[in-house]
Design a protein around this motif. Structure first.
Motif, mmCIF file in Angstrom:
data_model
loop_
_atom_site.group_PDB
_atom_site.id
_atom_site.type_symbol
_atom_site.label_atom_id
_atom_site.label_comp_id
_atom_site.label_asym_id
_atom_site.label_seq_id
_atom_site.Cartn_x
_atom_site.Cartn_y
_atom_site.Cartn_z
ATOM 1 N N LEU A 59 0.866 -1.175 0.000
ATOM 2 C CA LEU A 59 0.000 0.000 0.000
ATOM 3 C C LEU A 59 0.905 1.228 0.000
ATOM 4 C CD1 LEU A 59 -2.690 1.539 0.308
ATOM 5 C CD2 LEU A 59 -2.456 1.245 2.794
ATOM 6 N N LEU A 60 0.747 2.072 -0.999
ATOM 7 C CA LEU A 60 1.549 3.288 -1.106
ATOM 8 C C LEU A 60 0.657 4.506 -0.928
ATOM 9 C CD1 LEU A 60 3.842 2.508 -4.193
ATOM 10 C CD2 LEU A 60 4.092 1.801 -1.806
ATOM 11 N N CYS A 61 1.106 5.427 -0.112
ATOM 12 C CA CYS A 61 0.412 6.699 0.053
ATOM 13 C C CYS A 61 1.128 7.744 -0.782
ATOM 14 C CB CYS A 61 0.404 7.126 1.518
ATOM 15 S SG CYS A 61 -0.251 8.779 1.779
ATOM 16 N N ASN A 62 0.412 8.330 -1.723
ATOM 17 C CA ASN A 62 0.978 9.377 -2.576
ATOM 18 C C ASN A 62 0.910 10.701 -1.827
ATOM 19 O OD1 ASN A 62 1.668 11.242 -4.531
ATOM 20 N ND2 ASN A 62 0.477 10.265 -6.151
ATOM 21 N N ALA A 63 2.012 11.081 -1.217
ATOM 22 C CA ALA A 63 2.109 12.339 -0.475
ATOM 23 C C ALA A 63 3.078 13.294 -1.168
ATOM 24 C CB ALA A 63 2.561 12.075 0.960
ATOM 25 N N ASP A 64 3.260 13.113 -2.471
ATOM 26 C CA ASP A 64 4.165 13.964 -3.254
ATOM 27 C C ASP A 64 3.387 15.184 -3.754
ATOM 28 O OD1 ASP A 64 6.971 13.995 -4.417
ATOM 29 O OD2 ASP A 64 5.788 14.306 -6.237
ATOM 30 N N GLU A 65 2.959 15.996 -2.830
ATOM 31 C CA GLU A 65 2.052 17.107 -3.133
ATOM 32 C C GLU A 65 2.830 18.284 -3.740
ATOM 33 O OE1 GLU A 65 -1.724 18.881 -0.820
ATOM 34 O OE2 GLU A 65 0.181 19.143 0.218
ATOM 35 N N MET A 66 3.007 18.256 -5.067
ATOM 36 C CA MET A 66 3.773 19.314 -5.732
ATOM 37 C C MET A 66 2.918 20.169 -6.653
ATOM 38 S SD MET A 66 7.621 17.949 -6.487
ATOM 39 C CE MET A 66 8.058 19.572 -7.078
ATOM 40 N N GLU A 67 1.594 19.992 -6.627
ATOM 41 C CA GLU A 67 0.732 20.831 -7.470
ATOM 42 C C GLU A 67 0.748 22.270 -6.951
ATOM 43 O OE1 GLU A 67 -1.685 21.696 -10.632
ATOM 44 O OE2 GLU A 67 -0.726 19.781 -10.181
ATOM 45 N N PRO A 68 1.135 23.240 -7.778
ATOM 46 C CA PRO A 68 1.131 24.628 -7.311
ATOM 47 C C PRO A 68 -0.242 25.037 -6.771
ATOM 48 C CG PRO A 68 2.292 24.462 -9.405
ATOM 49 C CD PRO A 68 1.670 23.110 -9.154
ATOM 50 N N ASN A 69 -0.232 25.821 -5.719
ATOM 51 C CA ASN A 69 -1.424 26.335 -5.029
ATOM 52 C C ASN A 69 -2.098 25.270 -4.160
ATOM 53 O OD1 ASN A 69 -0.994 28.641 -6.676
ATOM 54 N ND2 ASN A 69 -2.297 27.758 -8.258
ATOM 55 N N THR A 70 -1.440 24.142 -3.926
ATOM 56 C CA THR A 70 -2.077 23.053 -3.182
ATOM 57 C C THR A 70 -1.223 22.665 -1.981
ATOM 58 O OG1 THR A 70 -3.176 22.189 -5.158
ATOM 59 C CG2 THR A 70 -2.875 20.664 -3.329
ATOM 60 N N TRP A 71 -1.851 22.660 -0.796
ATOM 61 C CA TRP A 71 -1.132 22.292 0.427
ATOM 62 C C TRP A 71 -2.046 21.598 1.422
ATOM 63 C CZ3 TRP A 71 -2.924 26.966 -1.067
ATOM 64 C CH2 TRP A 71 -3.697 27.699 -0.189
ATOM 65 N N LYS A 72 -3.105 20.985 0.944
ATOM 66 C CA LYS A 72 -4.068 20.326 1.828
ATOM 67 C C LYS A 72 -3.471 19.096 2.516
ATOM 68 C CE LYS A 72 -6.084 17.584 -1.937
ATOM 69 N NZ LYS A 72 -5.706 16.257 -1.395
ATOM 70 N N ASP A 73 -2.740 18.277 1.766
ATOM 71 C CA ASP A 73 -2.159 17.073 2.360
ATOM 72 C C ASP A 73 -1.104 17.429 3.398
ATOM 73 O OD1 ASP A 73 -3.783 15.625 0.689
ATOM 74 O OD2 ASP A 73 -2.219 15.190 -0.782
ATOM 75 N N ARG A 74 -0.387 18.502 3.136
ATOM 76 C CA ARG A 74 0.613 18.960 4.106
ATOM 77 C C ARG A 74 -0.041 19.259 5.446
ATOM 78 N NH1 ARG A 74 3.891 24.718 3.637
ATOM 79 N NH2 ARG A 74 4.780 24.697 5.738
ATOM 80 N N MET A 75 -1.187 19.930 5.420
ATOM 81 C CA MET A 75 -1.885 20.258 6.665
ATOM 82 C C MET A 75 -2.247 18.991 7.431
ATOM 83 S SD MET A 75 -5.098 20.301 8.200
ATOM 84 C CE MET A 75 -6.287 20.309 6.866
ATOM 85 N N LEU A 76 -2.792 17.998 6.740
ATOM 86 C CA LEU A 76 -3.180 16.758 7.410
ATOM 87 C C LEU A 76 -1.972 16.048 8.012
ATOM 88 C CD1 LEU A 76 -5.793 15.359 4.852
ATOM 89 C CD2 LEU A 76 -6.275 16.229 7.150
ATOM 90 N N MET A 77 -0.886 15.976 7.266
ATOM 91 C CA MET A 77 0.283 15.245 7.744
ATOM 92 C C MET A 77 0.987 15.959 8.888
ATOM 93 S SD MET A 77 1.888 13.654 4.220
ATOM 94 C CE MET A 77 1.947 15.216 3.320
ATOM 95 N N GLU A 78 1.000 17.285 8.843
ATOM 96 C CA GLU A 78 1.687 18.025 9.904
ATOM 97 C C GLU A 78 0.865 18.095 11.181
ATOM 98 O OE1 GLU A 78 4.469 21.081 7.251
ATOM 99 O OE2 GLU A 78 2.828 21.878 8.473
ATOM 100 N N GLN A 79 -0.449 18.203 11.068
ATOM 101 C CA GLN A 79 -1.272 18.422 12.256
ATOM 102 C C GLN A 79 -2.044 17.181 12.717
ATOM 103 O OE1 GLN A 79 -3.480 22.148 12.353
ATOM 104 N NE2 GLN A 79 -2.233 22.982 10.699
ATOM 105 N N LEU A 80 -2.341 16.259 11.798
ATOM 106 C CA LEU A 80 -3.073 15.037 12.155
ATOM 107 C C LEU A 80 -2.365 13.802 11.584
ATOM 108 C CD1 LEU A 80 -6.762 16.185 11.543
ATOM 109 C CD2 LEU A 80 -5.743 15.613 13.750
ATOM 110 N N PRO A 81 -1.106 13.604 11.921
ATOM 111 C CA PRO A 81 -0.374 12.472 11.324
ATOM 112 C C PRO A 81 -0.988 11.118 11.658
ATOM 113 C CG PRO A 81 0.859 13.388 13.174
ATOM 114 C CD PRO A 81 -0.257 14.343 12.888
ATOM 115 N N HIS A 82 -1.589 10.982 12.842
ATOM 116 C CA HIS A 82 -2.172 9.689 13.224
ATOM 117 C C HIS A 82 -3.428 9.365 12.411
ATOM 118 C CE1 HIS A 82 0.264 8.055 16.464
ATOM 119 N NE2 HIS A 82 0.480 9.304 16.864
ATOM 120 N N LEU A 83 -4.108 10.362 11.887
ATOM 121 C CA LEU A 83 -5.262 10.090 11.045
ATOM 122 C C LEU A 83 -4.826 9.367 9.774
ATOM 123 C CD1 LEU A 83 -8.296 10.399 10.480
ATOM 124 C CD2 LEU A 83 -7.794 12.643 9.463
ATOM 125 N N LEU A 84 -3.704 9.787 9.200
ATOM 126 C CA LEU A 84 -3.190 9.093 8.020
ATOM 127 C C LEU A 84 -2.708 7.690 8.378
ATOM 128 C CD1 LEU A 84 -2.364 8.945 5.073
ATOM 129 C CD2 LEU A 84 -0.242 10.156 5.665
#
Length: 457
Positions: free
Chosen positions: A95-120
């Motif tokens: 199972l691979l999680c695609n967390a390579d969030e490089m789309e300009p203007n996009t930072w939603k996944d970053r917020m989840l990983m930095e503030q709610l890492p256990h949810l992921l």
């Protein structure tokens, strides 16, 4: 970075019933670590899934929920899971999680990983159980240093609590989870390029079929899902399909909630967890606060640099994939960008196409050669040195680099904003043609998207 649920007049409280992704967020923006996460009902869904549901039942629940991928493509998650082989002898699955969030203007996944890492971590644990995957990787954009630090701590905490590793919750199920940081390439957002990079190869997309579900990382069955997608799984397991479907606004064909946002010269840029199907105008005016004083909305992109531009009147569309498609583009990541009336569209597109040309893997000719060609012409138009026929040539490139004409979706995403910008703001491009330029034109068959005639061939 703003994470808020303030509406125009009233405070909308984040609750487990209405905000499954963000209700656990701390007001101070600090990460939610293991003890606090468990106190907020964390890992209850994992315990329920392990104790009460078989892997096939988890897959069916996700399929019935209508959950779709949140990375931009929007493929049904349960259908994707169902492609994994049923053969029990294939005991090595990933199972691979695609967390390579490089789309300009996009930072939603970053917020989840930095503030709610256990949810992921919990979402991946349940998903691994459903897919019978014995090992998982979070493929993380290398620049997300804080996210990597927080995820590694969350993995260690979960392992210490017996929720990762061997014989999880006494069920005999083993699952190891690792955080893998990439070298920073946009193309790794494409799942097979991500797989190649994880294997230590050049990050080129692979030919499909075979699909990763059959032949993925190291030749084994593999499922790749986005961060936000996996973070939806615990709430679906806990609360059921009917509840999940009820979260979206009437008329939306997409279910659940979505992390949506606005950037640009708006009064309140940020991210909000909102129901699919709300009018885009509500997101822009009530949550983002509209444009700052002294600026007017010229156009907007609904979900990243790879989505087409829309006009202010298009804000009345329902904000879900089908609703945005009705006005001519894609929802993408759902984090919109407002372009103000002081921005020159030629300069904006030149900047965008430079990014896409640089991030092309170079594997196929249309993308490798076509995107730098567009940059060259846009630079000339920006300086007022364009030639007659340049705009037609750019439209020809939009045609030749469109969907189905390149090896992956990188080039189609790169030229979608270009085509829409010329459609809505052609006079700004025409203004870049030098007055004394010669009458050089473009062959009509090239504009039509046909192979040019070669004299003497």
């Amino acid at each position: 970075m703003t994470i808020t649920s303030f509406g125009p007049a009233n405070l909308i409280a984040r609750t487990p019933e209405t905000h499954p992704l963000t209700w656990r967020l701390r007001d101070d923006g600090e990460p939610v670590w293991f003890d606090e996460y468990v106190a907020k009902d964390g890992y209850a869904a994992a315990r329920k899934a392990f104790a009460q549901q078989s892997p096939d039942e988890i897959v069916q629940a996700v399929k019935d929920s209508g959950l779709k991928g949140r990375g931009g493509a929007g493929f049904p998650t349960g259908v994707k899971w169902g492609l994994m082989p049923k053969d029990e002898s294939l005991d090595i699955r990933y199972l691979l999680c695609n967390a390579d969030e490089m789309e300009p203007n996009t930072w939603k996944d970053r917020m989840l990983m930095e503030q709610l890492p256990h949810l992921l971590v919990e979402g991946m644990l349940i998903s691994a159980r459903a897919l019978k995957a014995y090992r998982g990787y979070i493929f993380l954009r290398g620049e997300y240093v804080t996210a990597a630090k927080h995820l590694n701590r969350a993995v260690a905490e979960a392992k210490a609590a017996g929720l990762l590793g061997k014989n999880i919750l006494g069920t005999g199920f083993d699952f190891e989870l690792f955080v893998h940081t990439g070298a920073g390439r946009y193309i790794c957002g494409e799942e097979t390029a991500l797989i190649n990079s994880l294997e230590g190869r050049r990050a080129n997309p692979r030919s499909k079929p075979p699909f990763p579900a059959a032949v993925g990382v190291w030749g084994k069955p593999t499922c790749v899902n986005n961060v936000e997608t996996l973070c939806n799984v615990p709430a679906i397991v806990n609360n059921g399909n009917d509840w999940y479907k009820s979260l979206a606004r009437e008329g939306s064909e997409d279910h659940g909630t979505k992390l949506m946002g606005f950037s640009g010269k708006v009064k309140n840029p940020g991210i909000w967890e909102l129901p699919f199907g709300l009018p885009a105008r509500e997101l822009f005016e009530d949550y983002a606060g509209g444009m700052r004083d002294g600026f007017k909305l010229k156009c907007w992109q609904p979900g990243g640099a790879g989505t087409g531009f829309l006009l202010p009147e298009h804000l009345d569309c329902q904000f879900y994939a089908g609703g945005v498609a009705k006005v001519g583009t894609r929802m993408g990541t759902g984090l919109a960008m407002a372009v103000d009336d002081k921005v020159n569209m030629v300069s904006l597109l030149r900047n965008m196409e430079e990014f896409f040309a640089q991030e092309s893997c170079g594997f196929c000719t249309p993308c490798r050669d076509g995107l730098p060609w567009s940059v060259k012409m846009l630079r000339a138009l920006e300086k007022g040195q364009g030639q007659p026929g340049d705009i037609e040539t750019l439209l020809g490139l939009v045609n030749f680099l469109g969907p189905g004409k390149t090896f992956c979706a990188h080039a189609p995403g790169a030229v979608e904003p270009l085509g829409s910008a010329i459609k809505y703001f052609r006079p700004e491009f025409e203004a870049g043609i030098a007055p004394a330029a010669g009458a050089a034109g473009l062959a009509p068959e090239l504009v039509a998207g046909k192979a040019p005639t070669i004299v003497g061939a």
